[in-house]
Design a protein around this motif. Sequence first.
Motif, PDB file in Angstrom:
ATOM      1  N   VAL A 121       0.839  -1.205   0.000  1.00 48.99           N
ATOM      2  CA  VAL A 121       0.000   0.000   0.000  1.00 48.99           C
ATOM      3  C   VAL A 121       0.869   1.249   0.000  1.00 48.99           C
ATOM      4  O   VAL A 121       0.638   2.188  -0.758  1.00 48.99           O
ATOM      5  N   ARG A 122       1.890   1.256   0.853  1.00 44.78           N
ATOM      6  CA  ARG A 122       2.783   2.414   0.935  1.00 44.78           C
ATOM      7  C   ARG A 122       3.456   2.666  -0.422  1.00 44.78           C
ATOM      8  O   ARG A 122       3.518   3.803  -0.900  1.00 44.78           O
ATOM      9  N   THR A 123       3.946   1.606  -1.059  1.00 40.56           N
ATOM     10  CA  THR A 123       4.596   1.740  -2.375  1.00 40.56           C
ATOM     11  C   THR A 123       3.614   2.307  -3.395  1.00 40.56           C
ATOM     12  O   THR A 123       3.956   3.192  -4.185  1.00 40.56           O
ATOM     13  N   PHE A 124       2.383   1.800  -3.378  1.00 40.97           N
ATOM     14  CA  PHE A 124       1.333   2.256  -4.295  1.00 40.97           C
ATOM     15  C   PHE A 124       1.091   3.759  -4.120  1.00 40.97           C
ATOM     16  O   PHE A 124       1.064   4.519  -5.100  1.00 40.97           O
ATOM     17  N   MET A 389      -2.365   7.839   3.484  1.00 36.45           N
ATOM     18  CA  MET A 389      -1.071   7.673   4.148  1.00 36.45           C
ATOM     19  C   MET A 389      -1.203   7.901   5.656  1.00 36.45           C
ATOM     20  O   MET A 389      -0.587   7.191   6.467  1.00 36.45           O
ATOM     21  N   PHE A 390      -1.998   8.886   6.050  1.00 42.20           N
ATOM     22  CA  PHE A 390      -2.240   9.131   7.479  1.00 42.20           C
ATOM     23  C   PHE A 390      -2.876   7.895   8.124  1.00 42.20           C
ATOM     24  O   PHE A 390      -2.443   7.428   9.188  1.00 42.20           O
ATOM     25  N   ASP A 391      -3.886   7.361   7.473  1.00 43.86           N
ATOM     26  CA  ASP A 391      -4.593   6.175   7.966  1.00 43.86           C
ATOM     27  C   ASP A 391      -3.635   4.985   8.119  1.00 43.86           C
ATOM     28  O   ASP A 391      -3.623   4.295   9.149  1.00 43.86           O
ATOM     29  N   GLN A 392      -2.803   4.757   7.100  1.00 45.69           N
ATOM     30  CA  GLN A 392      -1.842   3.653   7.175  1.00 45.69           C
ATOM     31  C   GLN A 392      -0.819   3.876   8.287  1.00 45.69           C
ATOM     32  O   GLN A 392      -0.471   2.959   9.028  1.00 45.69           O
ATOM     33  N   THR A 393      -0.351   5.126   8.407  1.00 38.83           N
ATOM     34  CA  THR A 393       0.705   5.423   9.382  1.00 38.83           C
ATOM     35  C   THR A 393       0.223   5.222  10.814  1.00 38.83           C
ATOM     36  O   THR A 393       0.909   4.590  11.630  1.00 38.83           O
ATOM     37  N   ILE A 394      -0.975   5.749  11.143  1.00 39.26           N
ATOM     38  CA  ILE A 394      -1.431   5.593  12.537  1.00 39.26           C
ATOM     39  C   ILE A 394      -1.690   4.124  12.866  1.00 39.26           C
ATOM     40  O   ILE A 394      -1.539   3.714  14.017  1.00 39.26           O
ATOM     41  N   HIS A 395      -2.033   3.338  11.845  1.00 38.30           N
ATOM     42  CA  HIS A 395      -2.349   1.925  12.112  1.00 38.30           C
ATOM     43  C   HIS A 395      -1.144   0.990  11.940  1.00 38.30           C
ATOM     44  O   HIS A 395      -1.299  -0.221  11.904  1.00 38.30           O
ATOM     45  N   THR A 396       0.041   1.609  11.837  1.00 44.51           N
ATOM     46  CA  THR A 396       1.270   0.804  11.936  1.00 44.51           C
ATOM     47  C   THR A 396       2.043   1.224  13.194  1.00 44.51           C
ATOM     48  O   THR A 396       3.206   0.897  13.348  1.00 44.51           O
ATOM     49  N   LEU A 431     -12.298   6.574   9.903  1.00 41.82           N
ATOM     50  CA  LEU A 431     -11.318   5.905  10.766  1.00 41.82           C
ATOM     51  C   LEU A 431     -11.977   5.201  11.944  1.00 41.82           C
ATOM     52  O   LEU A 431     -11.392   4.305  12.548  1.00 41.82           O
ATOM     53  N   ALA A 432     -13.209   5.625  12.278  1.00 44.28           N
ATOM     54  CA  ALA A 432     -13.929   4.938  13.346  1.00 44.28           C
ATOM     55  C   ALA A 432     -15.092   4.130  12.790  1.00 44.28           C
ATOM     56  O   ALA A 432     -15.715   3.362  13.513  1.00 44.28           O
ATOM     57  N   GLY A 433     -15.356   4.295  11.499  1.00 43.53           N
ATOM     58  CA  GLY A 433     -16.561   3.693  10.928  1.00 43.53           C
ATOM     59  C   GLY A 433     -16.318   2.493  10.044  1.00 43.53           C
ATOM     60  O   GLY A 433     -17.144   2.171   9.191  1.00 43.53           O
ATOM     61  N   GLY A 434     -15.171   1.830  10.192  1.00 37.98           N
ATOM     62  CA  GLY A 434     -14.956   0.592   9.450  1.00 37.98           C
ATOM     63  C   GLY A 434     -13.950   0.669   8.323  1.00 37.98           C
ATOM     64  O   GLY A 434     -13.699  -0.321   7.644  1.00 37.98           O
ATOM     65  N   TYR A 435     -13.355   1.853   8.102  1.00 39.91           N
ATOM     66  CA  TYR A 435     -12.354   1.987   7.040  1.00 39.91           C
ATOM     67  C   TYR A 435     -10.939   2.033   7.602  1.00 39.91           C
ATOM     68  O   TYR A 435      -9.999   2.367   6.889  1.00 39.91           O
ATOM     69  N   ASP A 436     -10.767   1.715   8.889  1.00 41.74           N
ATOM     70  CA  ASP A 436      -9.443   1.799   9.504  1.00 41.74           C
ATOM     71  C   ASP A 436      -8.430   0.952   8.724  1.00 41.74           C
ATOM     72  O   ASP A 436      -8.675  -0.203   8.421  1.00 41.74           O
ATOM     73  N   ALA A 437      -7.296   1.585   8.394  1.00 38.20           N
ATOM     74  CA  ALA A 437      -6.200   0.992   7.608  1.00 38.20           C
ATOM     75  C   ALA A 437      -6.631   0.667   6.178  1.00 38.20           C
ATOM     76  O   ALA A 437      -5.958  -0.082   5.479  1.00 38.20           O
ATOM     77  N   GLN A 438      -7.746   1.254   5.731  1.00 37.59           N
ATOM     78  CA  GLN A 438      -8.286   0.902   4.407  1.00 37.59           C
ATOM     79  C   GLN A 438      -8.668   2.095   3.548  1.00 37.59           C
ATOM     80  O   GLN A 438      -9.257   1.933   2.482  1.00 37.59           O
ATOM     81  N   TYR A 439      -8.366   3.314   3.999  1.00 38.05           N
ATOM     82  CA  TYR A 439      -8.794   4.481   3.225  1.00 38.05           C
ATOM     83  C   TYR A 439      -8.095   4.541   1.869  1.00 38.05           C
ATOM     84  O   TYR A 439      -8.639   5.095   0.908  1.00 38.05           O
TER      85      TYR A 439
END
Length: 511
Positions: A121-124, A389-396, A431-439
């Motif tokens: 995801v990060r590379t993409f 990227m924000f979503d991925q970063t907080i969830h790593t 981020l609270a409604g089911g898209y966490d780490a998936q935006y």
Amino acid sequence: MSDLSIDFSKNLSEENTILTFTEEELAGVPEDFLKSLEKNEDGKLKVSLKYPHYFPCMKKARNPETRKKLETAFNSRCLKPNTAILEELVELRSQKADILGFPTHAAFVLDMRMAKDPEKVRTFLVDLAQKLRPLQEQEVKVYLEYKKEECDKYGYEYDGKIHYWDLRYYMTMTEERQYAVDSNLLKEYFPMEVVTTGLLDIYRELLDLKFTQVKDVEVWHPEVTLYSVVDRESSNLLGYFYLDLYPREGKYGHAACFGLQPGCIQPDGKRQITVAAMVANFTKPTEDKPALLTHDEVETYFHEFGHVMHQICAQSEFALFSGTSVERDFVEAPSQMLENWCWEKEPLQRMSKHYKTGEAFPDHLLDKPIKSRIANAGMFNLRQILLGMFDQTIHTQKKVDTAKLFSEISQEYLGFPSTEGTNMSASFGHLAGGYDAQYYGYMWSEVFCMDMFYTRFKKEGIMSPKFGGDYRRYILQPGGSIDAADMLRNFLGRDPTPEAFLISKGLNPNA
């Protein structure tokens, strides 16, 4: 975690901040919009932070102080409670991933997605950002030229920078000047009733369905309507959907499709029909005007209704795989693909008619919004990458300062930080409604949707019932019972590629 997510959403839906401005402070905003606003006892106009108030002001209010006040308030919604909730959720999600044997929450979530792992995801996102950067740099130069011109003309201080409160204003100005798109004039051709009739007609023809409004039925609000959906070839009832299109106090504040009853095979062998609801917050009708939609709102309507069709056309055996229960990073692709109809001449003509004269959309007006599709493509898509990227970063991470991180990533991708004292992520419902780490899935799936549109419909006929039938059969009908990668191969006849996506943004894929 579930309780915290509910609290986060509840805080947002109950948020009811009102700001007041003089007419002078709202100079530049359309007259009919100003007339629709209530006044307080001092005669000032009351502006809420709901979309139908916020966006018209951010796009057209000339005074930068007015925009700054609005943007600061908008990105400070539920600041204290929801920042605390989101940061606690990040910690709990990290703990849960640890218990389940995953290095991070993102790794846990992506294990069952098309992308499979956070590094992919990060590379993409990074690769896409690099390709879009030259577009964005050109756009910012134009915004700054316009800003200097405005400041000189109206006596505002020019600081040589673009801020969050400038963004939508100068993006709108770019569309109007470079593509001569007058969004207020376009609205006059999109009365809600005409758009709804045209939209249903397009989906009917494309997917071979029949829609019938169900009258005299109990609904949760007088503005809500109910429709049945029947397969035209077999006359089988496929399901029902509700349309709840206007804002009201306490209602969900975005646009979305909610599955209310999944389609599946019951123990007696009969099929349980699907029931879905499309919820939106489009501008309400006034005493002297029907509800008039912006072109953006027409696109939103088409997108969310695409989710409704995904719910109802799916014919999976199990409720678990019903409708939009596909991999989350594919779920937007079917609807995003159908957004393309809002940028083509024939569908736009079928969804439009001047609210006063009944006149069809003139060609010279129609060409402009179609060409404007690539306006601000760099900035708009880099903002999507920032959110992903924000979503991925907080969830790593195990623990995070969300306001600080959002501002840093904003600086990296947009070139400016958050407005001081704000935290956009406190109102980032995904981020609270089911898209966490998936935006990231919005952009990921847009790559596939453009490939589907350009390869089949754009080449061979956008209203072709043959390709509409293939689309229904290979993409909508399986629900989540087949892997998305296989569905795409079945429809395209090959593996998907990103070329069409880059072309759609005005880029040369071979450069």
